[in-house]
Design a protein around this motif. Sequence first.
Motif, PDB file in Angstrom:
ATOM      1  N   LEU A  57       0.835  -1.205   0.000  1.00 45.01           N
ATOM      2  CA  LEU A  57       0.000   0.000   0.000  1.00 45.01           C
ATOM      3  C   LEU A  57       0.871   1.256   0.000  1.00 45.01           C
ATOM      4  O   LEU A  57       0.589   2.216  -0.726  1.00 45.01           O
ATOM      5  CB  LEU A  57      -0.941   0.001   1.207  1.00 45.01           C
ATOM      6  N   ASP A  58       1.935   1.253   0.794  1.00 44.42           N
ATOM      7  CA  ASP A  58       2.825   2.412   0.876  1.00 44.42           C
ATOM      8  C   ASP A  58       3.657   2.576  -0.404  1.00 44.42           C
ATOM      9  O   ASP A  58       3.831   3.686  -0.893  1.00 44.42           O
ATOM     10  CB  ASP A  58       3.742   2.301   2.101  1.00 44.42           C
ATOM     11  N   ASP A  59       4.172   1.473  -0.931  1.00 45.21           N
ATOM     12  CA  ASP A  59       5.032   1.542  -2.122  1.00 45.21           C
ATOM     13  C   ASP A  59       4.271   1.883  -3.396  1.00 45.21           C
ATOM     14  O   ASP A  59       4.765   2.621  -4.242  1.00 45.21           O
ATOM     15  CB  ASP A  59       5.763   0.213  -2.338  1.00 45.21           C
ATOM     16  N   HIS A  60       3.060   1.310  -3.546  1.00 41.96           N
ATOM     17  CA  HIS A  60       2.340   1.423  -4.823  1.00 41.96           C
ATOM     18  C   HIS A  60       1.198   2.431  -4.824  1.00 41.96           C
ATOM     19  O   HIS A  60       0.674   2.763  -5.879  1.00 41.96           O
ATOM     20  CB  HIS A  60       1.839   0.043  -5.255  1.00 41.96           C
ATOM     21  N   GLN A  61       0.762   2.886  -3.648  1.00 43.81           N
ATOM     22  CA  GLN A  61      -0.269   3.915  -3.533  1.00 43.81           C
ATOM     23  C   GLN A  61      -1.503   3.635  -4.409  1.00 43.81           C
ATOM     24  O   GLN A  61      -1.864   4.450  -5.259  1.00 43.81           O
ATOM     25  CB  GLN A  61       0.324   5.282  -3.906  1.00 43.81           C
ATOM     26  N   PRO A  62      -2.165   2.493  -4.216  1.00 41.32           N
ATOM     27  CA  PRO A  62      -3.352   2.198  -5.041  1.00 41.32           C
ATOM     28  C   PRO A  62      -4.517   3.127  -4.705  1.00 41.32           C
ATOM     29  O   PRO A  62      -4.595   3.672  -3.602  1.00 41.32           O
ATOM     30  CB  PRO A  62      -3.686   0.747  -4.675  1.00 41.32           C
ATOM     31  N   ASP A  63      -5.405   3.292  -5.693  1.00 46.42           N
ATOM     32  CA  ASP A  63      -6.616   4.087  -5.499  1.00 46.42           C
ATOM     33  C   ASP A  63      -7.710   3.273  -4.816  1.00 46.42           C
ATOM     34  O   ASP A  63      -8.649   3.840  -4.259  1.00 46.42           O
ATOM     35  CB  ASP A  63      -7.131   4.595  -6.853  1.00 46.42           C
ATOM     36  N   ALA A  64      -7.608   1.947  -4.912  1.00 44.15           N
ATOM     37  CA  ALA A  64      -8.609   1.050  -4.322  1.00 44.15           C
ATOM     38  C   ALA A  64      -7.972  -0.316  -4.092  1.00 44.15           C
ATOM     39  O   ALA A  64      -6.969  -0.661  -4.713  1.00 44.15           O
ATOM     40  CB  ALA A  64      -9.821   0.915  -5.230  1.00 44.15           C
ATOM     41  N   VAL A  65      -8.603  -1.070  -3.209  1.00 47.70           N
ATOM     42  CA  VAL A  65      -8.216  -2.468  -2.971  1.00 47.70           C
ATOM     43  C   VAL A  65      -9.406  -3.332  -3.357  1.00 47.70           C
ATOM     44  O   VAL A  65     -10.526  -3.094  -2.889  1.00 47.70           O
ATOM     45  CB  VAL A  65      -7.840  -2.710  -1.491  1.00 47.70           C
ATOM     46  N   ALA A  66      -9.160  -4.301  -4.219  1.00 47.08           N
ATOM     47  CA  ALA A  66     -10.184  -5.276  -4.614  1.00 47.08           C
ATOM     48  C   ALA A  66      -9.864  -6.571  -3.883  1.00 47.08           C
ATOM     49  O   ALA A  66      -8.807  -7.166  -4.088  1.00 47.08           O
ATOM     50  CB  ALA A  66     -10.170  -5.487  -6.128  1.00 47.08           C
ATOM     51  N   LEU A  67     -10.765  -6.984  -3.032  1.00 48.77           N
ATOM     52  CA  LEU A  67     -10.546  -8.130  -2.157  1.00 48.77           C
ATOM     53  C   LEU A  67     -11.590  -9.199  -2.447  1.00 48.77           C
ATOM     54  O   LEU A  67     -12.771  -8.875  -2.623  1.00 48.77           O
ATOM     55  CB  LEU A  67     -10.653  -7.654  -0.705  1.00 48.77           C
ATOM     56  N   GLU A  68     -11.150 -10.447  -2.494  1.00 49.49           N
ATOM     57  CA  GLU A  68     -12.117 -11.518  -2.723  1.00 49.49           C
ATOM     58  C   GLU A  68     -12.993 -11.684  -1.495  1.00 49.49           C
ATOM     59  O   GLU A  68     -12.498 -11.778  -0.369  1.00 49.49           O
ATOM     60  CB  GLU A  68     -11.402 -12.834  -3.040  1.00 49.49           C
ATOM     61  N   ARG A  69     -14.300 -11.704  -1.730  1.00 47.90           N
ATOM     62  CA  ARG A  69     -15.263 -11.900  -0.646  1.00 47.90           C
ATOM     63  C   ARG A  69     -15.121 -13.331  -0.119  1.00 47.90           C
ATOM     64  O   ARG A  69     -15.062 -14.283  -0.885  1.00 47.90           O
ATOM     65  CB  ARG A  69     -16.683 -11.684  -1.160  1.00 47.90           C
ATOM     66  N   VAL A  70     -15.055 -13.447   1.193  1.00 47.11           N
ATOM     67  CA  VAL A  70     -14.943 -14.764   1.821  1.00 47.11           C
ATOM     68  C   VAL A  70     -16.271 -15.486   1.652  1.00 47.11           C
ATOM     69  O   VAL A  70     -17.336 -14.921   1.895  1.00 47.11           O
ATOM     70  CB  VAL A  70     -14.593 -14.633   3.318  1.00 47.11           C
ATOM     71  N   PHE A  71     -16.202 -16.712   1.191  1.00 46.32           N
ATOM     72  CA  PHE A  71     -17.412 -17.500   1.019  1.00 46.32           C
ATOM     73  C   PHE A  71     -17.288 -18.785   1.815  1.00 46.32           C
ATOM     74  O   PHE A  71     -16.197 -19.193   2.184  1.00 46.32           O
ATOM     75  CB  PHE A  71     -17.675 -17.795  -0.467  1.00 46.32           C
ATOM     76  N   SER A  72     -18.404 -19.379   2.111  1.00 45.17           N
ATOM     77  CA  SER A  72     -18.431 -20.591   2.919  1.00 45.17           C
ATOM     78  C   SER A  72     -17.759 -21.747   2.191  1.00 45.17           C
ATOM     79  O   SER A  72     -18.005 -21.988   1.024  1.00 45.17           O
ATOM     80  CB  SER A  72     -19.878 -20.966   3.244  1.00 45.17           C
ATOM     81  N   GLN A  73     -16.895 -22.402   2.897  1.00 44.01           N
ATOM     82  CA  GLN A  73     -16.233 -23.589   2.378  1.00 44.01           C
ATOM     83  C   GLN A  73     -16.535 -24.745   3.326  1.00 44.01           C
ATOM     84  O   GLN A  73     -17.005 -24.545   4.431  1.00 44.01           O
ATOM     85  CB  GLN A  73     -14.722 -23.365   2.298  1.00 44.01           C
ATOM     86  N   HIS A  74     -16.221 -25.939   2.874  1.00 45.37           N
ATOM     87  CA  HIS A  74     -16.447 -27.101   3.725  1.00 45.37           C
ATOM     88  C   HIS A  74     -15.449 -27.137   4.879  1.00 45.37           C
ATOM     89  O   HIS A  74     -15.758 -27.615   5.958  1.00 45.37           O
ATOM     90  CB  HIS A  74     -16.349 -28.393   2.901  1.00 45.37           C
ATOM     91  N   ASN A  75     -14.260 -26.601   4.651  1.00 48.74           N
ATOM     92  CA  ASN A  75     -13.233 -26.618   5.665  1.00 48.74           C
ATOM     93  C   ASN A  75     -13.298 -25.315   6.472  1.00 48.74           C
ATOM     94  O   ASN A  75     -12.849 -24.262   6.024  1.00 48.74           O
ATOM     95  CB  ASN A  75     -11.857 -26.767   5.000  1.00 48.74           C
ATOM     96  N   VAL A  76     -13.858 -25.366   7.672  1.00 44.23           N
ATOM     97  CA  VAL A  76     -14.048 -24.190   8.511  1.00 44.23           C
ATOM     98  C   VAL A  76     -12.697 -23.554   8.854  1.00 44.23           C
ATOM     99  O   VAL A  76     -12.567 -22.331   8.877  1.00 44.23           O
ATOM    100  CB  VAL A  76     -14.816 -24.555   9.801  1.00 44.23           C
ATOM    101  N   ARG A  77     -11.692 -24.340   9.055  1.00 43.35           N
ATOM    102  CA  ARG A  77     -10.363 -23.820   9.393  1.00 43.35           C
ATOM    103  C   ARG A  77      -9.825 -22.949   8.258  1.00 43.35           C
ATOM    104  O   ARG A  77      -9.256 -21.890   8.493  1.00 43.35           O
ATOM    105  CB  ARG A  77      -9.420 -24.976   9.688  1.00 43.35           C
ATOM    106  N   THR A  78     -10.025 -23.382   7.027  1.00 44.34           N
ATOM    107  CA  THR A  78      -9.563 -22.614   5.878  1.00 44.34           C
ATOM    108  C   THR A  78     -10.321 -21.301   5.757  1.00 44.34           C
ATOM    109  O   THR A  78      -9.721 -20.242   5.538  1.00 44.34           O
ATOM    110  CB  THR A  78      -9.729 -23.436   4.576  1.00 44.34           C
ATOM    111  N   VAL A  79     -11.638 -21.347   5.892  1.00 44.91           N
ATOM    112  CA  VAL A  79     -12.431 -20.131   5.762  1.00 44.91           C
ATOM    113  C   VAL A  79     -12.110 -19.149   6.891  1.00 44.91           C
ATOM    114  O   VAL A  79     -12.105 -17.932   6.676  1.00 44.91           O
ATOM    115  CB  VAL A  79     -13.940 -20.430   5.658  1.00 44.91           C
ATOM    116  N   MET A  80     -11.808 -19.631   8.066  1.00 45.10           N
ATOM    117  CA  MET A  80     -11.436 -18.749   9.178  1.00 45.10           C
ATOM    118  C   MET A  80     -10.130 -18.021   8.878  1.00 45.10           C
ATOM    119  O   MET A  80     -10.017 -16.811   9.084  1.00 45.10           O
ATOM    120  CB  MET A  80     -11.315 -19.535  10.489  1.00 45.10           C
ATOM    121  N   GLY A  81      -9.145 -18.741   8.383  1.00 46.32           N
ATOM    122  CA  GLY A  81      -7.863 -18.126   8.034  1.00 46.32           C
ATOM    123  C   GLY A  81      -8.031 -17.086   6.946  1.00 46.32           C
ATOM    124  O   GLY A  81      -7.465 -15.987   7.014  1.00 46.32           O
TER     125      GLY A  81
END
Length: 183
Positions: A57-81
């Motif tokens: 963020l500091d080096d590249h100074q983006p105008d926005a961040v596009a983040l993948e929305r967390v969706f339900s997975q079968h592995n609760v441990r993975t989705v929590m991380g």
Amino acid sequence: MRVLGVDPGLTRCGLGIVDQGAQRKLALVAVDVVRTSPDTDLAVRLFAVQCAVEQWLDDHQPDAVALERVFSQHNVRTVMGTAQVSGVVMAAAAKRGVPVVLHTPSEVKAAVTGNGRADKSQITHMVTRILMLESSPKPADAADALALAICHLWRGPAAARLAAAQKAAGPVRTQWKVPGGRS
């Protein structure tokens, strides 16, 4: 416009910066994957991702961040991380006043490939073509981060205009008429 795409993951977190210039031409600025070991303490792993994202963020100074929305997975441990990493990314962006937009995996796939059910190889292939890269970004987390940035650049402004128009129009009132009943 410059967008940081983030494919959140605790073991591998993809980061990709894409610029959109004149005539909507897209250009790769940077791409990488932050890796943390499952053998390391969770707090240390999250801190490592936080430090990397803050540096980007500091080096590249983006105008926005596009983040993948967390969706339900079968592995609760993975989705929590994944959710924990998403929170770290959102907090780092908010600290700098950079807006964060969440995109669903199917939205990203549809934007980049035209198919909301595209597989990883199709996404990587199209990211390589769209950005006119000589070689495919690897691993898939890197290509996914770039796909998120591309999706936001192509769909983000239109979605923002639609949301503003809906807000300006006010609440939608509908009246349902039930046949043979009260309305």
